[in-house]
Design a protein around this motif. Structure first.
Motif, short mmCIF file in Angstrom:
data_model
loop_
_atom_site.label_atom_id
_atom_site.label_comp_id
_atom_site.label_asym_id
_atom_site.label_seq_id
_atom_site.Cartn_x
_atom_site.Cartn_y
_atom_site.Cartn_z
N SER A 129 -5.40 -62.07 8.49
CA SER A 129 -5.15 -61.64 9.87
C SER A 129 -6.32 -60.84 10.43
O SER A 129 -6.53 -60.81 11.65
CB SER A 129 -3.87 -60.79 9.93
OG SER A 129 -4.06 -59.54 9.29
N ALA A 130 -7.10 -60.21 9.56
CA ALA A 130 -8.24 -59.39 10.01
C ALA A 130 -9.51 -60.20 10.18
O ALA A 130 -10.51 -59.69 10.71
CB ALA A 130 -8.49 -58.26 9.02
N ALA A 131 -9.51 -61.47 9.74
CA ALA A 131 -10.73 -62.28 9.74
C ALA A 131 -10.75 -63.26 10.90
O ALA A 131 -9.71 -63.60 11.47
CB ALA A 131 -10.84 -63.04 8.41
N ASP A 132 -11.95 -63.72 11.23
CA ASP A 132 -12.11 -64.77 12.24
C ASP A 132 -12.14 -66.15 11.59
O ASP A 132 -11.65 -67.13 12.16
CB ASP A 132 -13.41 -64.56 13.02
CG ASP A 132 -13.39 -63.26 13.81
OD1 ASP A 132 -12.47 -63.07 14.62
OD2 ASP A 132 -14.29 -62.42 13.60
N VAL A 133 -12.74 -66.24 10.42
CA VAL A 133 -12.82 -67.49 9.66
C VAL A 133 -12.58 -67.16 8.19
O VAL A 133 -13.03 -66.12 7.70
CB VAL A 133 -14.19 -68.18 9.83
CG1 VAL A 133 -14.24 -69.49 9.05
CG2 VAL A 133 -14.51 -68.43 11.29
N VAL A 134 -11.90 -68.07 7.49
CA VAL A 134 -11.63 -67.91 6.06
C VAL A 134 -12.36 -69.03 5.32
O VAL A 134 -12.40 -70.17 5.78
CB VAL A 134 -10.12 -67.98 5.77
CG1 VAL A 134 -9.84 -67.82 4.29
CG2 VAL A 134 -9.37 -66.94 6.59
N VAL A 135 -12.95 -68.70 4.17
CA VAL A 135 -13.65 -69.69 3.38
C VAL A 135 -13.05 -69.74 1.97
O VAL A 135 -13.00 -68.72 1.28
CB VAL A 135 -15.16 -69.41 3.28
CG1 VAL A 135 -15.89 -70.64 2.76
CG2 VAL A 135 -15.73 -68.98 4.62
N ASP A 136 -12.60 -70.92 1.59
CA ASP A 136 -11.99 -71.13 0.28
C ASP A 136 -13.06 -71.53 -0.72
O ASP A 136 -13.61 -72.63 -0.66
CB ASP A 136 -10.92 -72.22 0.39
CG ASP A 136 -10.31 -72.60 -0.94
OD1 ASP A 136 -10.56 -71.90 -1.94
OD2 ASP A 136 -9.58 -73.61 -1.00
N CYS A 137 -13.37 -70.61 -1.63
CA CYS A 137 -14.35 -70.86 -2.70
C CYS A 137 -13.71 -70.68 -4.07
O CYS A 137 -14.38 -70.35 -5.05
CB CYS A 137 -15.54 -69.92 -2.57
SG CYS A 137 -16.45 -70.08 -1.03
N CYS A 138 -12.40 -70.86 -4.15
CA CYS A 138 -11.70 -70.65 -5.41
C CYS A 138 -11.73 -71.93 -6.24
O CYS A 138 -12.26 -72.96 -5.82
CB CYS A 138 -10.28 -70.16 -5.17
SG CYS A 138 -9.18 -71.42 -4.49
N ASP A 139 -11.11 -71.87 -7.43
CA ASP A 139 -11.19 -73.02 -8.33
C ASP A 139 -9.82 -73.46 -8.84
O ASP A 139 -9.71 -74.05 -9.91
CB ASP A 139 -12.11 -72.71 -9.52
CG ASP A 139 -11.61 -71.53 -10.35
OD1 ASP A 139 -10.56 -70.95 -10.00
OD2 ASP A 139 -12.27 -71.19 -11.35
N ASN A 140 -8.76 -73.16 -8.06
CA ASN A 140 -7.44 -73.61 -8.50
C ASN A 140 -6.57 -73.97 -7.30
O ASN A 140 -6.68 -73.38 -6.23
CB ASN A 140 -6.76 -72.56 -9.39
CG ASN A 140 -6.38 -71.32 -8.63
OD1 ASN A 140 -5.30 -71.24 -8.05
ND2 ASN A 140 -7.28 -70.34 -8.60
N PHE A 141 -5.72 -74.97 -7.49
CA PHE A 141 -4.92 -75.52 -6.40
C PHE A 141 -3.88 -74.52 -5.88
O PHE A 141 -3.61 -74.49 -4.69
CB PHE A 141 -4.21 -76.80 -6.86
CG PHE A 141 -5.13 -77.98 -6.99
CD1 PHE A 141 -5.88 -78.41 -5.91
CD2 PHE A 141 -5.23 -78.67 -8.18
CE1 PHE A 141 -6.73 -79.51 -6.02
CE2 PHE A 141 -6.06 -79.77 -8.30
CZ PHE A 141 -6.81 -80.19 -7.23
N ASP A 142 -3.30 -73.72 -6.75
CA ASP A 142 -2.28 -72.77 -6.31
C ASP A 142 -2.85 -71.83 -5.25
O ASP A 142 -2.22 -71.58 -4.21
CB ASP A 142 -1.72 -71.97 -7.49
CG ASP A 142 -0.83 -72.80 -8.39
OD1 ASP A 142 -0.38 -73.89 -7.95
OD2 ASP A 142 -0.59 -72.39 -9.55
N THR A 143 -4.04 -71.30 -5.53
CA THR A 143 -4.66 -70.39 -4.56
C THR A 143 -5.05 -71.12 -3.29
O THR A 143 -4.87 -70.62 -2.18
CB THR A 143 -5.89 -69.71 -5.19
OG1 THR A 143 -5.50 -68.99 -6.35
CG2 THR A 143 -6.54 -68.76 -4.20
N ARG A 144 -5.58 -72.33 -3.43
CA ARG A 144 -5.96 -73.11 -2.25
C ARG A 144 -4.77 -73.32 -1.32
O ARG A 144 -4.89 -73.18 -0.10
CB ARG A 144 -6.55 -74.45 -2.67
CG ARG A 144 -7.92 -74.36 -3.33
CD ARG A 144 -8.43 -75.75 -3.68
NE ARG A 144 -9.68 -75.69 -4.42
CZ ARG A 144 -10.89 -75.57 -3.87
NH1 ARG A 144 -10.99 -75.49 -2.55
NH2 ARG A 144 -11.97 -75.54 -4.61
#
Length: 264
Positions: A129-144
Motif C-alpha cells: 500500500s505504501a509503494a508505487d510499483v512492486v517487483v517480484d524477485c522471489c524464488d517460490n510460487f507461494d510468495t509470488r
C-alpha cells in the motif's frame, strides 16, 4: 518488526541531480518530468538475491526516491556467483541489510528501507500500500501468488521475473487497467508441482542479470510513462541459444484473484 515505510516527500531536481541524471534527461521520452517522477517514486522489492541485485543497483542509480527491500535470508558464499549487490564481507549478513549498504554507497541521495523478515499476507498488504510499483524477485510460487493477490487488492503494478538454469522470463501486471491480466491468469496455483530453486537446479550467472535489469527497465517505464510495458506479454529467454521469444496472454474472466467471479 512494525516498521512500515512511507512515501518520499516531493523531490525537485537541483543542479546536482540534474547533472547526475543528465543522460536520462537527454532522452526526449523521459526529460526532466520523467526523471522527477522517478525521483519521487517508491518501489518495493521482494527479494535481494539474483534478480533483486541488478534490479536494485539500476533503480538506485536511476534515482528512485525510495527503495524498500524485504528479504529474510542471509548472504552465503554460494550467492556470490550471481548476487552482485553482495560481497564476501556480506556473508552472514541479512540480504536486505547488505543490499542497503551497497546501494547507499552507490547513491546516497535516495532513501533505502531494509526489512529483514518474511512477510505474511497482512504485512505484504501494508508494504504494498505504501509503494508505487512492486517487483517480484522471489524464488517460490507461494510468495509470488501472495504478492500478486496483494497487488490486485491494492491496485498496484507488479513487475515479475524468474530465472533458473539457462531459462528466464519477464512480464508486467497492472490490474489498474480493466482488461489487464494478473499473475494468477498466467500461472494458476493449481498444478504447480514444485518450485525450481537455484540450489537444486543451478542458474547461469549472467541470466539473472539480464532478467533483473529487464525488470528495472519495466519499473522505470511504468513510473515515467515512457515506452510500452510488458502488460499481457511474457518474454522468454534461452541463454544457451541467446534467443528471445514472446508469448501473449489475456485476462482470465474466471480468475479467482482478478476475474469477474472475484468481484461478485
Amino acid at each position: 518488526m512494525s516498521f512500515c515505510p512511507s512515501r518520499s516527500a516531493n523531490i525537485e531536481l537541483d543542479d546536482d541531480k540534474l547533472l547526475r541524471y543528465s543522460r536520462h534527461i537527454l532522452l526526449d521520452e523521459l526529460g526532466v518530468e520523467g526523471q522527477e517522477k522517478i525521483c519521487n517514486a517508491h518501489v518495493l522489492i521482494i527479494g535481494a538475491g539474483g534478480l533483486g541485485s541488478p534490479l536494485a543497483l539500476y533503480l538506485a542509480s536511476a534515482g528512485i526516491g525510495t527503495l524498500t527491500i524485504i528479504d529474510d535470508d542471509e548472504v552465503d558464499l554460494t550467492n556470490l556467483q550471481r548476487q552482485i549487490v553482495h560481497t564476501e564481507a556480506s556473508i552472514g549478513i541479512n540480504k536486505a541489510t547488505s543490499a542497503k549498504s551497497t546501494l547507499n554507497a552507490l547513491n546516497p541521495h535516495i532513501t533505502i528501507n531494509a526489512i529483514a523478515e518474511r512477510a505474511n499476507d497482512e504485512r505484504l498488504a501494508q508494504l504494498i500500500s505504501a509503494a508505487d510499483v512492486v517487483v517480484d524477485c522471489c524464488d517460490n510460487f507461494d510468495t509470488r501468488h501472495a504478492v500478486n493477490r496483494a497487488c490486485v487488492q491494492g491496485k498496484k503494478p507488479l513487475v515479475s521475473g524468474a530465472a533458473v538454469r539457462f531459462d528466464g522470463q519477464l512480464t508486467t501486471f497492472d490490474t489498474r487497467q480493466a482488461h489487464a491480466p494478473c499473475y494468477h491468469c498466467l500461472f494458476g496455483e493449481e498444478g504447480e508441482a514444485s518450485d525450481s530453486p537455484c540450489a537444486t537446479f543451478g542458474v547461469f550467472a549472467p541470466l539473472v542479470g539480464m532478467i533483473g535489469t529487464g525488470q528495472a527497465a519495466e519499473v522505470l517505464k511504468v513510473i515515467s510513462g515512457c515506452g510500452e510495458p510488458l502488460i499481457g506479454r511474457l518474454q522468454l529467454y534461452d541463454a544457451r541459444s541467446a534467443r528471445w521469444r514472446e508469448m501473449r496472454y489475456k485476462k482470465d474472466p474466471a480468475c479467482p484473484v482478478c476475474g469477474n467471479a472475484h468481484k461478485v
